[in-house]
Scaffold this active site. Structure first.
Site, PDB file in Angstrom:
ATOM      1  N   TYR A 155     -42.102  20.284 -10.060  1.00 26.57           N
ATOM      2  CA  TYR A 155     -41.592  20.122  -8.694  1.00 26.57           C
ATOM      3  C   TYR A 155     -40.127  19.690  -8.697  1.00 26.57           C
ATOM      4  O   TYR A 155     -39.316  20.195  -7.912  1.00 26.57           O
ATOM      5  CB  TYR A 155     -42.466  19.087  -7.984  1.00 26.57           C
ATOM      6  CG  TYR A 155     -42.191  18.891  -6.516  1.00 26.57           C
ATOM      7  CD1 TYR A 155     -42.448  19.895  -5.595  1.00 26.57           C
ATOM      8  CD2 TYR A 155     -41.722  17.666  -6.045  1.00 26.57           C
ATOM      9  CE1 TYR A 155     -42.231  19.697  -4.238  1.00 26.57           C
ATOM     10  CE2 TYR A 155     -41.501  17.456  -4.691  1.00 26.57           C
ATOM     11  CZ  TYR A 155     -41.762  18.474  -3.791  1.00 26.57           C
ATOM     12  OH  TYR A 155     -41.544  18.268  -2.453  1.00 26.57           O
ATOM     13  N   LYS A 159     -37.187  21.916  -6.973  1.00 32.64           N
ATOM     14  CA  LYS A 159     -36.422  21.381  -5.845  1.00 32.64           C
ATOM     15  C   LYS A 159     -34.945  21.177  -6.204  1.00 32.64           C
ATOM     16  O   LYS A 159     -34.068  21.383  -5.357  1.00 32.64           O
ATOM     17  CB  LYS A 159     -37.047  20.075  -5.360  1.00 32.64           C
ATOM     18  CG  LYS A 159     -38.381  20.268  -4.642  1.00 32.64           C
ATOM     19  CD  LYS A 159     -38.251  21.181  -3.427  1.00 32.64           C
ATOM     20  CE  LYS A 159     -39.477  21.172  -2.551  1.00 32.64           C
ATOM     21  NZ  LYS A 159     -39.355  22.094  -1.394  1.00 32.64           N
TER      22      LYS A 159
END
Length: 313
Positions: A155, A159
């Site tokens: 993640y 991101k």
């Protein structure tokens, strides 16, 4: 600034933050292409928007594949005749520490968040450039991508990559009057309800209770509706001069994240040898090393004993 006449795509907009973004854009006059992987969830989102007086259609498909990106843009053009705004929000989590993270854990998250953002923005930007009337690209980042977070290798990578792409697109699309910005939200959603530090606040929001000032001010943590206004603003003509930025929002807090930059520099003739670094590193850079992770302040006693115990653990 009204969004009347504008057409927007919001990926992952069947529930949570994405639904809040879609509803807020519709409230200001935009017509919506809603996206989710669940037909019933997507239909419910469309029904909620139309019941409030808006216009919306749904595309049920997972983001990541180019085919989905093409279907989203095609739906906007087929149903509403144009496209003006893209919000890339769709995402999944597969949290685990590095040494336990499987290839599938990594690939799934990167495919949806990073590749999904890329394919959707590429398709939208191609159409917007041909349309010739400018546009707005709004990509959803995360504090994890800015600072890192334990158990979120996949993640964090996705991101951080999204914000990196936004900076690049801001340069590439500026001549076409298309802005690209990232929003870094902190809000009570399905993705934060499993975080022990936030659980009491998420539960309070689910009960319809007002979050305490510690959550809304100190943590900058609120509800999806607290974030939605920023997305609508960045989608408007009022934000035409904002480009390539990472805007943080949550609760009562609004912020602009800095771009990575050198915090201190040093020079030596002939370059830096092992010996020179061993001797000089601490005196030159010891005070300049950067922290990692998102700092979490200790809540006041009024925030509840249970929360305080979770923070300490």
């Amino acid at each position: 600034m009204s969004l009347t006449g504008k057409v927007a795509i919001v990926t992952g907009s069947g529930r949570g933050l994405g639904l809040a973004y879609a509803q807020e854009l519709a409230r200001h006059g935009a017509r919506l292409v809603v996206n989710d992987v669940d037909q019933q969830v997507a239909d419910d989102a469309v029904a909620a928007i139309t019941a409030a007086g808006g216009e919306a259609v749904a595309v049920v498909a997972p983001v990541g594949p180019t085919e989905t990106a093409k279907a989203l843009v095609a739906a906007a053009v087929e149903h509403f005749g144009r496209l003006d705004i893209l919000v890339t929000n769709a995402g999944v989590l597969r949290d685990t520490v590095l040494w336990k993270m499987s290839d599938d854990d990594f690939d799934t998250v990167v495919n949806v968040h990073l590749r999904g953002t890329f394919t959707c923005v590429r398709e939208a930007a191609t159409y917007l450039r041909g349309q010739g009337e400018g546009g707005r690209i709004i990509c959803i980042g995360s504090p994890t991508g800015q600072r890192g977070n334990f158990g979120q290798t996949n993640y964090a990578a996705a991101k951080a990559g999204i914000v990196g792409m936004v900076r690049t697109w801001a340069l590439e699309l500026a001549r076409a009057n298309i802005t690209a910005n990232a929003v870094i939200p902190v809000a009570a959603t399905a993705m934060t309800e499993t975080v022990p530090f936030f659980k009491d606040f998420v539960d309070a929001a689910a009960r319809g209770e007002q979050m305490p000032p510690f959550a809304r001010r100190v943590l900058g943590f609120g509800t999806p509706d607290d974030v939605a206004g920023v997305v609508a603003f960045l989608a408007s003509d009022a934000a035409a001069g904002i480009n390539g930025q990472a805007v943080g929002v949550g609760g009562d807090r609004l912020a602009v994240w800095s771009h990575p930059q050198e915090v201190t520099t040093a020079f030596t003739d002939g370059g830096w040898s092992y010996e020179a670094l061993t001797e000089d590193w601490e005196s030159l850079f010891g005070d300049a090393l950067q922290s990692v992770g998102q700092p979490m302040p200790t809540p006041p006693a009024t925030a509840g004993t249970e929360t305080a115990e979770k923070v300490r653990s």
